[in-house]
Design an enzyme around this catalytic site. Structure first.
Site, PDB file in Angstrom:
ATOM      1  CB  SER A 173     -69.139  47.151  84.372  1.00  0.00           C
ATOM      2  OG  SER A 173     -70.446  46.761  84.471  1.00  0.00           O
ATOM      3  CG  ASP A 435     -71.257  41.506  79.169  1.00  0.00           C
ATOM      4  OD1 ASP A 435     -72.301  41.394  79.837  1.00  0.00           O
ATOM      5  OD2 ASP A 435     -70.469  42.457  79.259  1.00  0.00           O
ATOM      6  CG  HIS A 460     -69.976  42.311  82.665  1.00  0.00           C
ATOM      7  ND1 HIS A 460     -70.393  43.127  81.643  1.00  0.00           N
ATOM      8  CD2 HIS A 460     -70.072  43.050  83.795  1.00  0.00           C
ATOM      9  CE1 HIS A 460     -70.738  44.303  82.161  1.00  0.00           C
ATOM     10  NE2 HIS A 460     -70.546  44.290  83.452  1.00  0.00           N
TER      11      HIS A 460
END
Ligand SMILES: *[C@@H]1O[C@H](CO)[C@@H](O)[C@H](O)[C@H]1NC(C)=O
Ligand SMILES: *[C@@H]1O[C@H](CO)[C@@H](O)[C@H](O)[C@H]1NC(C)=O
Ligand SMILES: *[C@@H]1O[C@H](CO)[C@@H](O)[C@H](O)[C@H]1NC(C)=O
Ligand SMILES: *[C@@H]1O[C@H](CO)[C@@H](O)[C@H](O)[C@H]1NC(C)=O
Ligand SMILES: *[C@@H]1O[C@H](CO)[C@@H](O)[C@H](O)[C@H]1NC(C)=O
Ligand SMILES: *[C@@H]1O[C@H](CO)[C@@H](O)[C@H](O)[C@H]1NC(C)=O
Length: 492
Positions: A173, A435, A460
């Site tokens: 991320s 994602d 994700h």
């Protein structure tokens, strides 16, 4: 709910407001849930936290102020001569669960690596300043965070005799972007990086996020996003008619009668309800059971099941049922929804404040570096009512940052790091097709030395979680592929 909509990215290392995770990577990027505090405490016992002295401002040699940054060490797999793995913390507390489980540890075991995790400044227990005032937050940026990493890398290597070892950075991320940028900006300190689900391109408006949500819902059932769209626009219409407020209060289980005084109130309410879907899509089938993971047993399939259940009434009634299901799941008795109270939380500058778990800090970073606003400004997405202006106004309301300042800051971020045009070597960029963040990631190999690993059907940060027997075969293959790359690169 405290600071529920901060639009976090987090790789599930922590549950911030409504949902998020993170590897120390906090914020993640969707709602922040509330219980990260307990989690954090529970796990601290296992891997003792340690403290590293950092400068407050790496870019001003005349400023001598210092603070203590938290980090964790796992020496269990280290073999003399082995590499050093550095997990980068992000927009939430560093979660020591990652010192115990996760695919990076599997690689560490096979490669004899020493494992370190550094918490990101301003998140978790790493407090460079006395408070979170806008003046203090001037020292919060990805550049300062990278300089923290560089200094930690240099000093730790000297102290432990690891200067000639190969260092590999990991992150998912926002920390995935940091992992890529650490290699980009400090190539003499980092040999290779695994930059998972990394949104390397900054953008003020990010309507593509909700377009991916549409496609992810549609891949479960083509009707599903259409029903969500109907429900969301019905709700938007009803918010214009105060006569409906008693019903809405009951339907969505609000703590007190709905009040809509401004456009911001309506947008905040609509965004919070959409957040139920956004969070589930972002963390679909997340690695449950692993304490570092954010997912719950509420999946896209479950939400689309409720949306398709005609016995619950019209699409609006099913949408309300989804909201109540999410509240049950997180043991929330009733919802307190007003922009006014959200504003109050987000402008509380104390380290004990309701948004100090990462919401206030992360939104500051979006206003001064990244944007990433998940607006409804696209026709090809299921929700209504939270346009870009709603997000941009928050920058002014929370930090006195204007729309022009925001646009300039985002442009400068791409100028500084290169955005999609990042040029470096030995960075692998894995990402998942469902994602929503993948829209800002690298989708194709840039060069053989900057490969993308696309994982169809995962959300994700999926490749960072410990392997499970029920993992999709392509996810298992992706983990193996990353290992082969690491093996090859460590020989270079
Ligand atoms: C790590 O994995 C083990 C075995 O699967 C599990 O028992 C433990 O709870 C996990 N720890 C964390 C912090 O998730
Ligand atoms: C409120 O809900 C009731 C029961 O569903 C319905 O009969 C009524 O028309 C609704 N009131 C308004 C103002 O929409
Ligand atoms: C999720 O798990 C909880 C507790 O284990 C259970 O009560 C609930 O019915 C489950 N929900 C779904 C949608 O599977
Ligand atoms: C809702 O907000 C009111 C006042 O803002 C507060 O007193 C109350 O405790 C809150 N309720 C919940 C469940 O958060
Ligand atoms: C907000 O920013 C403007 C322009 O940068 C400045 O003139 C003003 O004093 C600031 N307001 C506050 C409350 O800090
Ligand atoms: C991931 O990679 C694949 C193919 O390499 C691409 O199609 C997809 O859009 C990428 N997504 C991200 C986030 O990079």
């Amino acid at each position: 709910m405290a600071s529920q909509r901060s639009g976090l990215l987090l790789c599930n290392l922590t549950l911030l407001v409504l949902f998020s995770v993170s590897v120390g990577a906090g914020g993640g990027f969707r709602g922040f849930r509330r219980f990260h505090q307990e989690q954090d405490t529970k796990q601290r016992a296992v891997f003792e936290q340690q403290w590293f002295t950092q400068k407050l401002d790496h870019f001003n040699g005349a400023d001598r102020r210092e603070w203590k940054q938290r980090y964790f060490v796992n020496e269990a797999f280290y073999k003399p001569g082995g590499p050093v793995f550095l997990m980068i913390g992000g927009e939430g507390p560093a979660n020591p669960a990652w010192m115990q489980n996760g695919s990076w540890l599997t690689y560490a075991q096979k490669l004899g690596a020493l494992c370190l995790m550094l918490e990101h400044r301003f998140y978790g227990e790493s407090h460079p300043t006395a408070d979170l005032s806008t003046d203090s937050l001037r020292f919060l940026s990805s550049r300062q965070a990278l300089a923290d990493l560089a200094h930690f890398r240099t000093v730790t290597a000297e102290a432990r005799g690891l200067a000639n070892r190969k260092w590999v950075a990991f992150g998912g991320s926002y920390p995935g972007s940091l992992a890529a940028w650490f290699r980009l900006k400090y190539p003499h300190l980092v040999h290779a990086s695994v930059a998972t689900s990394a949104p390397v391109h900054a953008t003020v408006n990010f309507p593509e996020y909700l377009e991916v949500v549409w496609r992810s819902l549609a891949s479960e059932n083509a009707e599903c996003p259409v029903l969500v769209q109907k429900a969301s626009s019905t709700l938007m219409e009803r918010l214009k008619d105060p006569k409906t407020y008693d019903n809405i209060t009951k339907d969505f289980n609000l703590c007190s009668k709905l009040q809509i005084q401004t456009e911001m109130d309506a947008a905040y309410f609509l965004e919070t309800m959409a957040g139920n879907f956004m969070d589930v899509v972002q963390y679909n089938e997340d690695n449950r059971g692993f304490e570092g993971a954010t997912g719950t047993n509420i999946t896209i399939k479950v939400l689309c099941g409720v949306m398709g259940d005609t016995s619950l009434g019209d699409p609006y009634a099913r949408y309300a049922a989804v909201a109540r299901l999410m509240m049950d799941t997180f043991s929330i008795k009733c919802l307190n929804i007003s922009y006014e109270s959200y504003l109050g939380e987000m402008t509380d500058t104390s380290w004990n404040g309701p948004a100090a778990g990462g919401g206030r800090q992360w939104v500051y970073q979006t206003c001064t570096e990244f944007g990433f606003y998940q607006s409804t400004d696209s026709p090809n997405q299921p929700f209504t009512g939270f346009p870009l202006v709603y997000h941009v106004k928050q920058c002014a309301d929370f930090y006195n940052v204007s729309a022009e300042q925001l646009a300039d800051a985002v442009a400068q971020t791409n100028e500084y790091y290169g955005g999609y045009n990042i040029r470096s070597t030995r960075i692998v960029l894995p990402n998942g097709s469902i994602d929503p963040w993948h829209a800002l990631g690298i989708t194709q190999d840039i060069t053989p030395d900057l490969p993308a690993v696309f994982i169809k059907g995962t959300a994700h940060c999926a490749n960072m979680y410990p392997a499970r027997s029920e993992d999709l075969p392509q996810l298992a293959l992706a983990r193996d592929h990353i290992f082969l790359l690491l093996q090859r690169w460590l020989k270079q």
